[in-house]
Design an enzyme around this catalytic site. Structure first.
Site, PDB file in Angstrom:
ATOM      1  N   THR A 104       0.864  -1.179   0.000  1.00  0.00           N
ATOM      2  CA  THR A 104       0.000   0.000   0.000  1.00  0.00           C
ATOM      3  C   THR A 104       0.900   1.229   0.000  1.00  0.00           C
ATOM      4  OG1 THR A 104      -1.801  -1.120   1.165  1.00  0.00           O
ATOM      5  CG2 THR A 104      -1.763   1.282   1.263  1.00  0.00           C
ATOM      6  N   LYS A 179      -7.560   1.509  -2.858  1.00  0.00           N
ATOM      7  CA  LYS A 179      -7.170   1.133  -1.491  1.00  0.00           C
ATOM      8  C   LYS A 179      -7.314   2.328  -0.549  1.00  0.00           C
ATOM      9  CE  LYS A 179      -5.477  -1.292   1.927  1.00  0.00           C
ATOM     10  NZ  LYS A 179      -4.191  -2.012   1.896  1.00  0.00           N
ATOM     11  N   LYS A 247       0.440   5.139   8.451  1.00  0.00           N
ATOM     12  CA  LYS A 247       1.146   5.278   7.174  1.00  0.00           C
ATOM     13  C   LYS A 247       0.153   5.370   6.039  1.00  0.00           C
ATOM     14  CE  LYS A 247       2.371   1.918   4.731  1.00  0.00           C
ATOM     15  NZ  LYS A 247       1.878   1.205   3.511  1.00  0.00           N
TER      16      LYS A 247
END
Length: 295
Positions: A104, A179, A247
């Site tokens: 990701t 995502k 993150k």
């Protein structure tokens, strides 16, 4: 979960963390010839010990693992990790090879790596996953893919070894953008669930009974079904860590600033996760938002 390959492929898998380790294992179990690489060599050795009976082996560098592979998958940390590991692998890949990144990261780095791959005659797919550690271990991840449609078709069957849903979302970067939407939705849902469970406790209700009742109605969600009762029990060791969620939310907030999206709830929940970190909860799972409400 597909455990039988229709066609045995030569595959490299780079990055054997919480997600990558079982994902590479599903490929080996399905009959593919898998070579793994991990920056911590002990993890690669442990993977071979577990999956060597299926023909799995390890390499000492991304280039060594990728040399001769038809498909190269990676699952690492952030943007710079992708640049380093994918970039090294590309130096040894034959023209026409597909490299798919399950990390990701930002849509910008996905497009950057796509351009780098194209310049070498390769195809790059950004293919982040959702489903957490349990989904990786069970082989039921959701895989959202950006990049060339033809390259996606060449890699889809292999990704189906660990993906219950493998979907092409559009051009380069579309997988990562999808995502981001996923993480925006999760952040809001988990915070709302934490507030609801904390409210139930302070109101003197039986939280478990509350969940049994409201999970049958419009409040139902995957998070409620899988995390509400463990939140009530103070259990927060179910995989995806707060550090990793922050993150991911940082990537979301950067992209939102770039494209002008309003994400006030996401920004607020990001700060709530910062509070959890300050409490020492860096490695707790994302449902640990509950901890800041029941102190």
């Amino acid at each position: 979960m597909a455990e039988t390959a229709t066609l045995s492929r030569t595959i490299a898998f780079l990055g054997l963390g919480t997600m990558g380790f079982p994902m590479a294992g599903h490929l080996a179990r399905a009959g593919h010839r898998v070579t793994v690489y991990n920056r911590t060599a002990a993890k690669a050795a442990a993977w071979v010990e577990q999956y060597g009976e299926f023909g799995g082996r390890r390499a000492d560098s991304p280039a060594e693992a990728a040399r001769g592979a038809e498909l190269v998958f990676l699952c690492v940390g952030g943007d710079d990790d992708v640049r380093q590991v994918a970039g090294a692998a590309m130096t040894a890949m034959e023209p026409g090879t597909v490299i798919a990144d399950h990390s990701t990261v930002s849509a910008a780095v996905a497009r950057e790596m796509d351009a780098a791959a194209t310049a070498r005659g390769l195809s790059f797919l950004d293919a982040p996953v959702s489903g957490g550690q349990a989904g990786a271990e069970k082989g039921v991840l959701t895989v959202m893919v950006g990049g060339d449609a033809g390259a996606f078709e060449r890699a889809r069957d292999a990704m189906a070894c660990y993906g219950r849903s493998v979907t092409h979302m559009g051009p380069s970067g579309a997988g990562q953008l999808t995502k981001m939407v996923n993480q925006i939705c999760i952040a809001g849902l988990v915070q709302a669930l934490a507030e609801g469970m904390a409210f139930a406790q302070k109101a003197g209700l039986d939280g478990h009974q509350v969940v049994d009742v409201i999970s049958k109605g419009a409040a139902q969600s995957w998070q409620m079904e899988n995390r509400a009762k463990t939140m009530l029990d103070g259990k927060f060791d179910f995989g995806f860590a707060v550090d990793w969620m922050r993150k991911d939310l940082g990537i979301v907030l950067d992209e939102a600033r770039r494209n002008g999206s309003a994400v006030p709830v996401t920004a607020l929940v990001d700060q709530f996760y910062a509070e959890v970190q300050a409490m020492g909860g860096n490695r707790l799972d994302t449902s640990s938002l509950m901890t800041r409400l029941v102190r």
